[in-house]
Enzyme design. Structure first.
Site, PDB file in Angstrom:
ATOM      1  N   LYS A  46       0.857  -1.189   0.000  1.00 58.57           N
ATOM      2  CA  LYS A  46       0.000   0.000   0.000  1.00 58.57           C
ATOM      3  C   LYS A  46       0.889   1.233   0.000  1.00 58.57           C
ATOM      4  CE  LYS A  46      -3.884   1.935   2.694  1.00 58.57           C
ATOM      5  NZ  LYS A  46      -4.743   1.709   3.888  1.00 58.57           N
TER       6      LYS A  46
ATOM      7  N   SER B  36      -9.595   1.716   3.066  1.00 61.81           N
ATOM      8  CA  SER B  36      -8.772   2.525   2.192  1.00 61.81           C
ATOM      9  C   SER B  36      -7.732   1.712   1.406  1.00 61.81           C
ATOM     10  CB  SER B  36      -8.042   3.585   3.033  1.00 61.81           C
ATOM     11  OG  SER B  36      -7.147   2.976   3.978  1.00 61.81           O
TER      12      SER B  36
ATOM     13  N   SER C 179      -9.617  -0.824   7.223  1.00 61.85           N
ATOM     14  CA  SER C 179      -9.110  -0.585   5.876  1.00 61.85           C
ATOM     15  C   SER C 179      -8.397  -1.759   5.218  1.00 61.85           C
ATOM     16  CB  SER C 179      -8.171   0.628   5.873  1.00 61.85           C
ATOM     17  OG  SER C 179      -8.908   1.812   6.027  1.00 61.85           O
TER      18      SER C 179
END
Length: 467
Positions: free
Chosen positions: A56, A131, A155
């Protein structure tokens, strides 16, 4: 290459030559449609022999930009490796690239990325969740064998649910946050996104452990080098009535969840509906604490040390203009909310009460987990919405209603795919007591055996990407 990595568990991929090129070619072929990766790696031939993984884009890795999907960090080059990056690389890992996300991890859809939304591999017109939506989409479409995400209020687990993969949030403090760009420091935790619980255990074995660079890591050694069992017979699961009766729970999601509960009972588990009153306040508590911490953590971004600089006549105007142009709307909203709740006038009325509620909620969850092995509920109250379908921020905040309690209490939690509703994945969420991470992964393995989402021990890849 004699074997197709899409059909292999991580332990097999780690010893398979040519796997990096296999996944790199798939990224080249499919990423334009998914926007799962914001940048991809191009190592030399001598650097390609190892197992590939994705990060990420709020986790630092030398040789990559770490943008947090924000204009204010658009050209920020990672000056060092995050601890998790170093640990994976020391085991032979090679970074495929950095994945898309909601800006500074603030969002539930990946639509808040400054570089455009990622798309759900099951339906390109829908969100992948957030996210960590880019990481979820990459793993679900077979562009990476696994990815790391960060989980502040769900997330990792919520996008895993919406994309039909496994998302694991470890006990707070088991995995170092050094090199993770901070959102809400008392809630943030890095976790793996994989296609089965066994792979999640394999990743945890590589990244968990005390780190002198992160004072919140725990001197607690859990052995993740295990062969995941698949038997839930005799286990006791508690299903909170407040979650099952939540008015925003989609009827199809609820029906699939209730069907899984019956399958668990048939497999010999005890599943009971109980009450945990404080979880009704989970979203309100989270959205007071997290923005407050964010307003402090993001104060360092002034557009002078990071990002492009806007011309201005004085220092205060310069910072205001830089932040206004550098931050997106959702990040600004949460900074303002956090600054408001920390102000002298409202600190006691809001922030202090949220901290008290957090303690009450943690206490209630722990009392339940002293009587039951795990808490079980849907991972998300809805299937993946269409891109642009939701315009009310509160509607997105409520999509994390089931995942937030584990972050508030620092508990391990895992989302396991359990089938399709209207052709889209849904997940089942298991939460355990602190340090029950290994047994939680075992329980998840038992759920996997009951789920129609699996084939040969791995979560299915949507047909269009399984080529």
């Amino acid at each position: 290459m004699t074997k197709n990595p899409l059909n292999l568990r991580l332990s097999e991929i780690m010893s398979l030559r040519g796997s990096f090129e296999f996944y790199r070619e798939r990224i080249d072929r499919y990423n334009d449609k998914l926007n799962a990766f914001l940048q991809v790696s191009n190592p030399s031939d001598s650097q390609k022999e190892g197992f590939p993984y994705a990060l990420k884009d709020n986790i630092l890795a030398v040789g990559t930009r770490t943008t947090c999907a924000s204009r204010i960090l658009e050209n920020y080059e990672s000056p060092y490796d995050a601890t998790v990056t170093s640990k994976l690389n020391n085991k032979g890992g090679i970074i495929l690239g950095k994945t898309n996300m909601d800006e500074f991890a603030m969002g539930s859809s990946t639509e808040n990325s400054a570089f455009g939304p990622s798309r759900n591999p099951w339906d390109l017109d829908r969100i992948p969740g957030g996210s960590s939506g880019g990481s979820a989409a990459a793993v679900a479409a077979g562009l990476a064998p696994f990815a790391l995400g960060s989980d502040t209020g769900g997330s990792v687990r919520q996008p895993a649910s919406m994309c039909g993969i496994v998302g694991f949030k470890p006990t707070y403090g088991l995995v170092s946050r050094y090199g993770l760009v901070a959102f809400a420091s008392s809630l943030d935790q890095i976790g793996p996104m994989t296609r089965c619980a066994q792979d999640a255990a394999e990743v945890m074995a590589m990244i968990a452990g005390h780190d002198l660079k992160d004072s919140n890591t725990l001197r607690r050694n859990l052995d993740f080098n295990v062969s995941i069992e698949s038997d839930i017979k005799g286990l006791k699961f508690a299903a909170p009535s407040e979650m099952l009766n939540y008015p925003g729970l989609d009827s199809g999601v609820k029906e699939r969840f209730l069907s899984m509960m019956e399958a668990m009972r048939s497999a010999g588990a005890k599943v009971e509906e109980i009450s945990i009153p404080s979880v009704e306040y989970a979203v309100a508590t989270y959205y007071l604490i997290a923005p407050a911490e964010a307003s402090s953590n993001l104060a360092r971004y002034d557009g002078i040390r990071f990002g492009s600089r806007s011309p201005a006549e004085d220092y205060e105007t310069l910072i205001n203009k830089n932040r206004d142009s550098g931050f997106g709307e959702e990040v600004k909203r949460r900074i303002l909310l956090g600054t408001f709740t920390l102000s002298a006038t409202y600190y006691d009325a809001y922030y202090r009460k949220a901290l008290k509620t957090r303690r009450i909620m943690a206490g209630e969850l722990n009392r339940v987990l002293n009587e039951y092995d795990y808490i079980v509920n849907p991972s998300s109250p809805v299937i993946a919405p269409r891109l642009g379908e939701i315009t009310d921020p509160l509607a997105y905040y409520l999509m994390d209603i089931y995942t937030i309690p584990a972050n508030v209490a620092g508990l391990p939690s895992i989302s396991v795919p359990t089938g399709l509703v209207d052709g889209l994945p849904v997940g089942l969420l298991l939460t355990g007591k602190r340090f029950s991470d290994v047994s939680l992964l075992n329980a998840a393995g038992g759920i996997e055996d009951l789920s129609p989402s699996y084939e040969n021990g791995l979560a299915k890849i949507p047909e269009r990407w399984a080529k």
